[in-house]
Structure formats: C-alpha cells, structure tokens
Write an enzyme that holds these catalytic residues in place. Structure first.
Site, PDB file in Angstrom:
ATOM      1  NE  ARG A 108      -5.310 -66.677  57.482  1.00  0.00           N
ATOM      2  CZ  ARG A 108      -4.547 -67.604  56.929  1.00  0.00           C
ATOM      3  NH1 ARG A 108      -3.249 -67.574  57.112  1.00  0.00           N
ATOM      4  NH2 ARG A 108      -5.064 -68.533  56.176  1.00  0.00           N
ATOM      5  CB  SER A 180     -10.924 -72.496  52.245  1.00  0.00           C
ATOM      6  OG  SER A 180     -10.347 -71.233  52.214  1.00  0.00           O
ATOM      7  CG  ASP A 233      -7.966 -72.162  50.643  1.00  0.00           C
ATOM      8  OD1 ASP A 233      -8.522 -72.711  49.675  1.00  0.00           O
ATOM      9  OD2 ASP A 233      -7.590 -72.798  51.654  1.00  0.00           O
TER      10      ASP A 233
HETATM   11  C1  BGC Z   1     -11.691 -77.606  50.563  1.00  0.00           C
HETATM   12  C2  BGC Z   1     -11.095 -76.658  49.559  1.00  0.00           C
HETATM   13  C3  BGC Z   1      -9.974 -75.863  50.190  1.00  0.00           C
HETATM   14  C4  BGC Z   1      -8.962 -76.789  50.818  1.00  0.00           C
HETATM   15  C5  BGC Z   1      -7.815 -76.057  51.482  1.00  0.00           C
HETATM   16  C6  BGC Z   1     -10.599 -78.447  51.208  1.00  0.00           C
HETATM   17  O1  BGC Z   1     -11.137 -79.229  52.231  1.00  0.00           O
HETATM   18  O2  BGC Z   1     -12.635 -78.456  49.952  1.00  0.00           O
HETATM   19  O3  BGC Z   1     -12.081 -75.792  49.040  1.00  0.00           O
HETATM   20  O4  BGC Z   1      -9.367 -75.071  49.209  1.00  0.00           O
HETATM   21  O5  BGC Z   1      -9.606 -77.602  51.781  1.00  0.00           O
HETATM   22  O6  BGC Z   1      -8.240 -75.184  52.452  1.00  0.00           O
END
Ligand code: BGC
Length: 511
Positions: A108, A180, A233
């Site tokens: 996004r 993320s 995130d």
């Molecule tokens: C990642 C995290 C992320 C989460 C949600 C996980 O697979 O390791 O860093 O915050 O997914 O998106």
C-alpha cells in the site's frame, strides 16, 4: 413344480441372495469408511484442544520467552527486536507525509496529512491509500526487481497526489517505510533484513539494509523522498493506536503473517545495557510468529506442513495462527479424509496441490449459513474440482474449518494475554500493573489488532475476543479493550516519519 421350475427358483433365490449380500457388503464398507472419516475429524479435534488450562500454560510460556529474549541475544525463539522507537506520536505532528507498506500479498502507498493539534487526537486531516498486489514472481526474484517495482508505484502515486510530474523539483518528501519482516534495526530509519517469511525468498536481500535498497531505487527514478522511519507493521499499528488512545500498550497483527509489539521499559531490555531513551521506554518488536512452546497443541498435519514449507522449524506459531497457513491446514485434513472415503472422487483432484485452499475460501465455507451448505459445495466444485460432495461430508468440512480457526484464534488470544502478563496488566500483580493491594484497581489497557484475519473473518474475531475474556476472567477482562484499526500499519509509519523527522526529537543512543 417340475425339476426345471425348481432349478430356476433356486437360481433366482441364489442370485437374489448374492445381490443382497453385495449390497449389504457395500453398505457395511461405506459405513466403515464413514466411521473412519469421522474418526479423522475426531482425532484432529482432540489434538487441537485449547481448553483454558492449556491456554494459561501458553500465556506463561509467552511471558517467560519474552523475558528470555530480552535477557540475551538468541536467548529465545522470540527475537524481541529493538525498534529505536522510544516516543510515540502525540498529535503535535504536522504536515504531509508518505508511507509505503510492504509485507504481505499486497502493498500500500499512502499520503497522510497531519493537523498538528495535540489536543485533538483525531488530527489526521486526511489520508489517501492505494493498494496493489505484488506480482508473485517478484516475491522470489531479486531485491532490485522488487524495489524498482515498488519505487515506481510510489512515484506514480506521488505524482497524482502532488499533481506534478517533475518530482525532483518538489521539496524533499519524508516517508515512513513499513517493512513487515524481521529486521535488526540500527536506528529508527535503518535496519538489516534477518530473514524472509510469508513466502518471500529473495536471497540477495538477507543481511542488507532495507532502507538503503529503497533509497537507491527512489533515487534512480528521481523521486526526491527520504526514508525517515523504517518500521514493522506491528509498530506502525501501535503508533496509530497510541495516537488515538493513550492507553494503548501493544499492537498485534493477524493477517498473512502474525506478530506483536509493545511498549517495554528500557531497563527491562537487559541484553542492551545502557540504552538511553528519552521516555525510558522502547517499543519492542517481538516477532512472535517464531514463538514456540511444548504447550502448543501441534498435530501431525502441522508437522507435515512445516516439513514441506520453505522454512522448516521456523515461524512455528505463525504456521498455526496466520492467514497464510490456515486454509492449508484445512486442505491437509480434508485430503486425509478423502483418502478414507469415496465421497470426494479421485484423490488426484486439486485437493492434493499445496495451498490450493486459501484462507478466504476457508472463511467463506466456515461462514456458510445455508441449510444445504451451498457455498461449501460451490467452493469444493469450483476451486478444488470436487463435485457432488454429499451434505453430511460438507458438514464435516465446515467443522474442520471451525476447529482450525478456533485453535488459531485462541492461541493468538493466549499470546496477547502473555504480553499483558509480561507488563503486569493481566491482573496477576506484575511489577507495573498499577494494582494496589487490597484495592483491586486495574488500569484501562488497550491492545490494537490489525490484519485481514481479525478484520474480515468474523468467527476468528469472536473466538479471539471470547478467549481473552475467558483467560483473564470477569474481573480483569472489562479493563482490557481490543480495538481494531485499519491501515494503522501505514498511517502509523507516516506518523512516525513525522515524529522522527522533527528536529526536536532526540534519537535513542546505545552506550
Ligand atoms: C513477520 C513480521 C510481521 C508479521 C505480520 C511475519 O511473518 O515476520 O515481521 O510483522 O508477519 O505481517
């Protein structure tokens, strides 16, 4: 009756008996197969059990692992990563900021306009979002391909927003970058990718500075923008949650992947002695997708899913809880059932292809309220190419979806209470609980939750909310509020970009 007549009569009787025997035999075999199918479900349900006693064990294990992960680097499967975010936005932020949110099947881009009125916590004047799917081949390509693609989508968005095509001439814009995946941050605006999750696998990216990769891609196409904050995130979501409600202490993501972060006292981060923060606190990115405990109810289907995944022995909690995997667990159980029964047609159907049953389809089957389970029949036929599954089998399939979702939601709930326990907000009398002995006074505690599974899957949300209440009990649970946010991960990143590009903000120091 003559001899011939008698012979015919005997022949007919024998044939009738034979047919009857065949029919009875078939019925017995069918009944036996059905019993085996039901047994597959019963056994699965039993091994997924999450009674409250077990959930409390998971709560304790989560809190213990959090301590261990804060005590030493590599001390736990929970990485407990420093984010260098020590102050959360307070409403005084002003101006226009951009955010780029990358981390799942979509990314996004956002523009956020901030009014700067700290007395009004709803001072986000406006935000625009554009969502775009990430072409699957880019998830396993090179970092250059991925970042070039993202930077050009960002540029297109900015050109539209600014109504100007010579972007290098525009004054430098500030960007919050939500990335993320597990990142070892060096500062609030830079960090190194530790590993990929959620099906991404771009080898040349691991160990590299994520902000630098984006910065290079933006410079290449003349986009005059600076990464002012690099955030997970969950951290973006916490920033927005806290901006809107100061009692927010933690944020949880339950979407394609799962994770949580929370506000920790700097002196509790033992592995980082001499951490100088302005507020005395720091947001810690737990990376709870990698949590593991022997108390988790793991089945043979989970073991097989893990063994056949690109990252075996990794992200164990995520593989039981998040959207990327729930449909796949259901598919594995249905496949097992189909091996015991002829109601599914030849097993060579699409049912034997991994990841054909995506979680949104599973949620649609689970939510089918029609008496004949029409949606279940449609999905089985159109998506899995299994036509004509009898109603009683369709009912079992809905039950499988229920077992998988209920377990996931209840484990996520235990994770949330684990965080509350660590920071003394679960009513068990931790060090910062604010509970005065004898007076039973509890502080209002808000946890923000974001992600498609929580937002779009009502049964999941209900199971999670219910389990939090069940674990905390009637006295404490009214003080704990689960709030749902949308686009918090992106808006929060823009808020953090605003907060950390202000000249008045001190940056965290490591002595
Ligand atoms: C990642 C995290 C992320 C989460 C949600 C996980 O697979 O390791 O860093 O915050 O997914 O998106």
């Amino acid at each position: 009756m003559g001899k011939v007549g008698f012979g015919v009569a005997v022949g007919v009787a024998v044939a009738t008996c034979a047919v009857a025997a065949v029919m009875v035999g078939r019925r017995v075999r069918r009944r036996r197969r059905w019993t085996r199918v039901v047994a597959v479900l019963e056994e699965f349900e039993e091994s997924c059990a999450t009674h409250v006693g077990r959930l409390r064990q998971v709560v304790d294990a989560m809190a213990v692992e959090m301590h261990a992960g804060l005590a030493s680097e590599g001390g736990s499967k929970l990485k407990m990563l420093l984010t260098f975010v020590d102050t959360l936005p307070n409403g005084s932020e002003k101006g226009t900021y951009y955010a780029l949110d990358l981390g799942g099947t979509n990314f996004r881009v956002l523009q956020v306009q901030l009014g700067g009125d700290s007395s009004d916590r709803s001072a986000i004047l406006r935000h625009d979002v554009v969502r775009q799917a990430i072409p699957p081949h880019l998830m396993t390509s090179t970092s250059e391909d991925l970042f070039d693609f993202i930077a050009s989508s960002l540029k297109e968005f900015v050109e539209k927003e600014e109504g100007f095509s010579e972007l290098s001439a525009v004054k430098r814009m500030e960007l919050g970058f939500t990335f993320s995946f597990p990142v070892k941050q060096m500062s609030v605006l830079s960090g190194i990718l530790i590993k990929w999750t959620k099906g991404f696998a771009i080898e040349d990216m691991v160990g590299r500075d994520v902000s630098e990769c984006l910065q290079q891609a933006m410079s290449k196409i003349g986009l005059n923008m600076r990464v002012a904050a690099l955030v997970n995130d969950s951290v973006g979501t916490l920033a927005l949650g806290h901006y809107q409600d100061e009692d927010t202490v933690a944020a949880v993501i339950i979407g394609t992947g799962t994770n949580a972060c929370y506000l920790e006292r700097a002196d509790a981060i033992i592995k980082c002695q001499g951490l100088l923060t302005t507020s005395g606190c720091m947001v810690v990115n737990m990376e709870w997708g990698n949590f593991w405990s022997s108390h988790l109810p793991r089945t043979s289907y989970d073991v097989d899913l893990d063994a056949n995944s690109p990252n075996p022995n990794d992200q164990g909690f995520e593989k039981m809880v998040s959207g990327m995997y729930l449909g796949e667990i259901v598919r594995r159980v249905i496949l097992r059932m189909s091996e015991e029964s002829d109601s599914f047609g030849p097993v060579a159907s699409r049912l034997s292809e991994p990841f054909t049953l995506r979680t949104p389809l599973m949620a649609a089957m689970h939510g089918d309220e029609s008496p004949e389970l029409r949606e279940v029949a449609r999905i089985l036929k159109d998506d899995l190419e299994i036509p004509d599954v009898p109603l009683k089998v369709r009912k079992l399939i809905v039950k499988v979806c229920d077992v998988v979702t209920r377990r996931a939601a209840r484990l996520a709930a235990a994770g949330i209470v684990g965080i509350l326990k660590k920071i003394g907000r679960d009513g068990s009398g931790g060090i910062t609980s604010g509970r005065t002995k004898g007076q039973q006074k509890f502080r209002r505690t808000v946890v923000v939750v974001e992600g498609g599974l929580y937002t779009n899957y009502s049964m999941f949300r209900e199971y999670l909310d219910e389990a939090v209440t069940e674990i905390l009990g009637d006295e404490i649970s009214p003080h704990v509020i689960l709030k749902h946010t949308e686009d918090g991960s992106g808006i929060g990143a823009a808020l953090l970009a605003a907060a950390y590009s202000s000249p008045n903000v001190d940056t965290v120091q490591l002595l």
